[in-house]
Design an enzyme around this catalytic site. Structure first.
Site, mmCIF file in Angstrom:
data_model
loop_
_atom_site.group_PDB
_atom_site.id
_atom_site.type_symbol
_atom_site.label_atom_id
_atom_site.label_comp_id
_atom_site.label_asym_id
_atom_site.label_seq_id
_atom_site.Cartn_x
_atom_site.Cartn_y
_atom_site.Cartn_z
ATOM 1 N N THR A 246 0.799 -1.219 0.000
ATOM 2 C CA THR A 246 0.000 0.000 0.000
ATOM 3 C C THR A 246 0.836 1.276 0.000
ATOM 4 O O THR A 246 0.282 2.375 -0.060
ATOM 5 C CB THR A 246 -0.945 0.029 1.226
ATOM 6 O OG1 THR A 246 -0.175 -0.078 2.424
ATOM 7 C CG2 THR A 246 -1.955 -1.102 1.155
ATOM 8 N N ARG B 290 -2.084 -3.671 5.608
ATOM 9 C CA ARG B 290 -2.929 -3.515 6.803
ATOM 10 C C ARG B 290 -3.949 -2.404 6.654
ATOM 11 O O ARG B 290 -4.921 -2.356 7.400
ATOM 12 C CB ARG B 290 -2.048 -3.242 8.029
ATOM 13 C CG ARG B 290 -1.176 -4.418 8.440
ATOM 14 C CD ARG B 290 -0.325 -4.067 9.644
ATOM 15 N NE ARG B 290 0.597 -2.977 9.347
ATOM 16 C CZ ARG B 290 1.196 -2.225 10.265
ATOM 17 N NH1 ARG B 290 0.945 -2.419 11.547
ATOM 18 N NH2 ARG B 290 2.035 -1.274 9.917
ATOM 19 N N SER C 293 18.262 -5.210 2.759
ATOM 20 C CA SER C 293 18.702 -3.826 2.900
ATOM 21 C C SER C 293 20.223 -3.820 2.948
ATOM 22 O O SER C 293 20.848 -4.817 3.315
ATOM 23 C CB SER C 293 18.156 -3.232 4.206
ATOM 24 O OG SER C 293 18.762 -1.982 4.491
ATOM 25 N N TYR D 218 17.288 -3.689 13.858
ATOM 26 C CA TYR D 218 16.887 -3.558 12.455
ATOM 27 C C TYR D 218 17.915 -4.229 11.558
ATOM 28 O O TYR D 218 17.556 -5.010 10.666
ATOM 29 C CB TYR D 218 16.719 -2.085 12.056
ATOM 30 C CG TYR D 218 16.419 -1.934 10.581
ATOM 31 C CD1 TYR D 218 15.228 -2.415 10.046
ATOM 32 C CD2 TYR D 218 17.346 -1.370 9.713
ATOM 33 C CE1 TYR D 218 14.960 -2.315 8.694
ATOM 34 C CE2 TYR D 218 17.086 -1.256 8.362
ATOM 35 C CZ TYR D 218 15.886 -1.736 7.853
ATOM 36 O OH TYR D 218 15.621 -1.644 6.484
ATOM 37 N N PRO E 108 18.262 -2.802 -1.013
ATOM 38 C CA PRO E 108 18.359 -1.378 -1.365
ATOM 39 C C PRO E 108 19.051 -0.570 -0.274
ATOM 40 O O PRO E 108 18.996 -0.908 0.912
ATOM 41 C CB PRO E 108 16.887 -0.943 -1.490
ATOM 42 C CG PRO E 108 16.067 -2.200 -1.435
ATOM 43 C CD PRO E 108 16.884 -3.188 -0.678
ATOM 44 N N GLY E 109 19.666 0.512 -0.715
ATOM 45 C CA GLY E 109 20.182 1.500 0.222
ATOM 46 C C GLY E 109 19.113 2.531 0.514
ATOM 47 O O GLY E 109 17.935 2.193 0.675
#
Length: 245
Positions: free
Chosen positions: A11, A34, A133, A146, A176-177
């Site tokens: 989304t 969600r 990441s 994280y 990805p950065g």
């Protein structure tokens, strides 16, 4: 018959860009998220929106296990749902934030993948794309849990690739950065000034850049698989080093 892709966390951000990219290339798209209001806006003949929190193991099993027959031949799974919460020293961080990140970034990915795999193994083909990441390549200060969750995504991608070889299923991890999306606003809990400072002096990636690369990995011949791919803007070397103008 159109190919089918399932995108989690579709989304906003990279997930929403993936929905648009795959739809524009003729895929039928299952999109989970969600936020019911945003999903409602995505409804269409070739898009099946599902209100789903990937952290809820039973809901994931029930929802994906009861897909209409015409939506079960999933060709591509994009495990995009994920988030960072807070950026604090290990001894000062919120344990609630830790649990939310682990439940979403690791356990949610596991639940969805296990629910989708029977559709792929039955056909002897499929492609799983896991969003990692650069934080899963190098740990940085105040990144702690994280970073740990994104290292887990990398390790799980390797494990899936090994264990699913016998089923002919491709597994690709995309790392990805800096990508300018709602990511930093979520991480810094609505603190716009701090969120904006992440991108000061650089031209970061945008969600469409990552979606284009994700889609590209699905266009290769059946015998070719990109296993692990790190993607940054030109001004970023890794999770720690950026050249800011």
């Amino acid at each position: 018959m159109n190919k089918i892709v399932l995108v989690t966390g579709g989304t906003s951000g990279i997930g929403a860009a993936c929905v648009q990219k795959f739809a524009s290339e003729g895929y039928d798209v299952i999109v989970t998220g969600r936020r019911a209001d945003r999903l409602e806006a995505l409804k269409g003949d070739h898009i099946l929106p599902l209100v789903l929190d990937v952290r809820d193991k039973q809901a994931v099993a029930d929802t994906l296990g009861s897909l209409p027959p015409e939506w079960r031949n999933i060709d591509v799974l994009v495990n995009n749902a994920g988030l960072a919460l807070g950026r604090d020293f290990f001894d000062e961080a919120s344990m609630d934030d830790w649990e939310t990140m682990i439940d979403t970034n690791v356990k949610g990915l596991l639940y969805v993948t296990r629910a989708v795999l029977p559709f792929m193994t039955a056909r002897g083909k499929g492609h799983i794309i896991n969003l990692g990441s650069t934080a899963g390549k190098e740990v940085y200060e105040k990144g702690n849990v994280y970073c740990a969750t994104k290292f887990s995504v990398g390790a799980l991608s390797q494990a899936m690739r090994i264990d699913l070889l016998r089923h002919g299923i491709k597994v690709t991890a995309i790392h990805p950065g800096a990508v300018e999306t709602e990511f930093s606003m979520v991480r810094f809990k609505g603190d716009k000034a701090t969120a904006d400072s992440v991108y000061t002096g650089i031209e970061p990636l945008v969600a469409e850049d990552v979606a284009d690369v994700i889609y590209y990995t699905t266009t290769l011949p059946a015998h070719v698989c990109i296993n692990d791919l790190v993607l940054t803007c030109t001004q970023q070397a890794n999770s720690m080093y950026m050249y800011r103008k």
